[in-house]
Write a protein that holds these residues in place. Structure first.
Motif, short mmCIF file in Angstrom:
data_model
loop_
_atom_site.label_atom_id
_atom_site.label_comp_id
_atom_site.label_asym_id
_atom_site.label_seq_id
_atom_site.Cartn_x
_atom_site.Cartn_y
_atom_site.Cartn_z
N VAL A 103 0.78 -1.20 -0.13
CA VAL A 103 0.03 -0.01 -0.03
C VAL A 103 1.02 1.27 0.01
O VAL A 103 2.06 1.24 0.77
CB VAL A 103 -0.85 0.03 1.43
CG1 VAL A 103 -1.73 1.45 1.21
CG2 VAL A 103 -1.78 -1.19 1.33
N TYR A 139 -2.73 7.29 -4.31
CA TYR A 139 -2.62 5.95 -3.45
C TYR A 139 -2.52 4.99 -4.54
O TYR A 139 -2.90 5.16 -5.66
CB TYR A 139 -3.86 5.88 -2.56
CG TYR A 139 -5.17 5.63 -3.24
CD1 TYR A 139 -5.45 4.12 -3.35
CD2 TYR A 139 -6.07 6.52 -3.60
CE1 TYR A 139 -6.76 3.86 -4.15
CE2 TYR A 139 -7.20 6.22 -3.95
CZ TYR A 139 -7.69 4.70 -4.19
OH TYR A 139 -8.93 4.52 -4.79
N LEU A 184 -2.69 0.24 -4.41
CA LEU A 184 -2.90 -0.88 -3.94
C LEU A 184 -2.26 -2.09 -4.74
O LEU A 184 -2.64 -1.86 -5.99
CB LEU A 184 -4.33 -1.03 -3.38
CG LEU A 184 -5.16 -0.20 -2.67
CD1 LEU A 184 -6.70 -0.28 -2.77
CD2 LEU A 184 -4.53 0.01 -1.42
#
Length: 183
Positions: free
Chosen positions: A123, A139, A141
């Motif tokens: 992450v 972000y 993932l």
């Protein structure tokens, strides 16, 4: 336009770092899908510290994105569970004038299920205070399950999502098939 030039220079410097470090590298990772190509090189500097260079190109619905990052992480070898924490400097050049740069905080782990089977997840998050450009935050993932086919090579299947937010700009979301070489 100036950011695109900086992004190209930044990517070139990262590429030179990768090729100069070939003899010292520990892991070469290549992931592919119909819309994505990602190349990552991780080098062990010490037993519990590593650096990583990553380059990603995505072409989703005719929206091209290029991403480059240089990061470092500290990790702990706790047998079958190997957590890591770190940070990375990144640059994102999206379709049109969409671009971002900054520092992302990272966390992840490698979980060994059986001697040849493992799960890996990561992450990364860059809040508004650490992000510049056209987006408030960024972000990513990533998770994969890998199986070691030969002594220094593993095949993996995973999921990846990279997104810059406000305004929303999805770099890539979907499955990834890849190979991971231990050098």
């Amino acid at each position: 336009m100036l950011f695109k030039h900086r992004f190209i220079v930044f990517s070139g410097m990262l590429g030179l770092t990768v090729f100069n470090a070939v003899s010292h590298a520990d892991v070469l990772d290549l992931g592919l899908s119909n819309d994505l190509a990602v190349l990552s090189y991780e080098m062990d500097n010490r037993k519990d510290f590593s650096t990583q260079v990553s380059i990603l190109h995505a072409d989703v619905d005719d929206h091209r994105s290029n991403y480059a990052a240089f990061g470092f992480a500290t990790r702990q070898d706790s047998g079958k569970f190997r957590p890591r924490l770190g940070a990375r400097i990144f640059g994102l050049d999206g379709e049109g004038s969409n671009s971002a740069y900054g520092i992302a905080l990272t966390a992840g782990a490698n979980v060994i299920i059986k001697p040849k089977l493992s799960i890996n997840f990561d992450v990364a998050y860059a809040p508004n205070i650490l992000t510049g450009g056209d987006f408030d935050h960024y972000y990513e993932l990533a998770a994969d399950c890998s199986y070691q086919l030969i002594k220094n090579g593993a095949l993996y299947l995973g999921f990846r999502k990279n997104q810059a937010v406000s305004p929303g700009y999805e770099v890539y979301q979907g499955s990834v098939l890849g190979v991971r070489f231990t050098l």
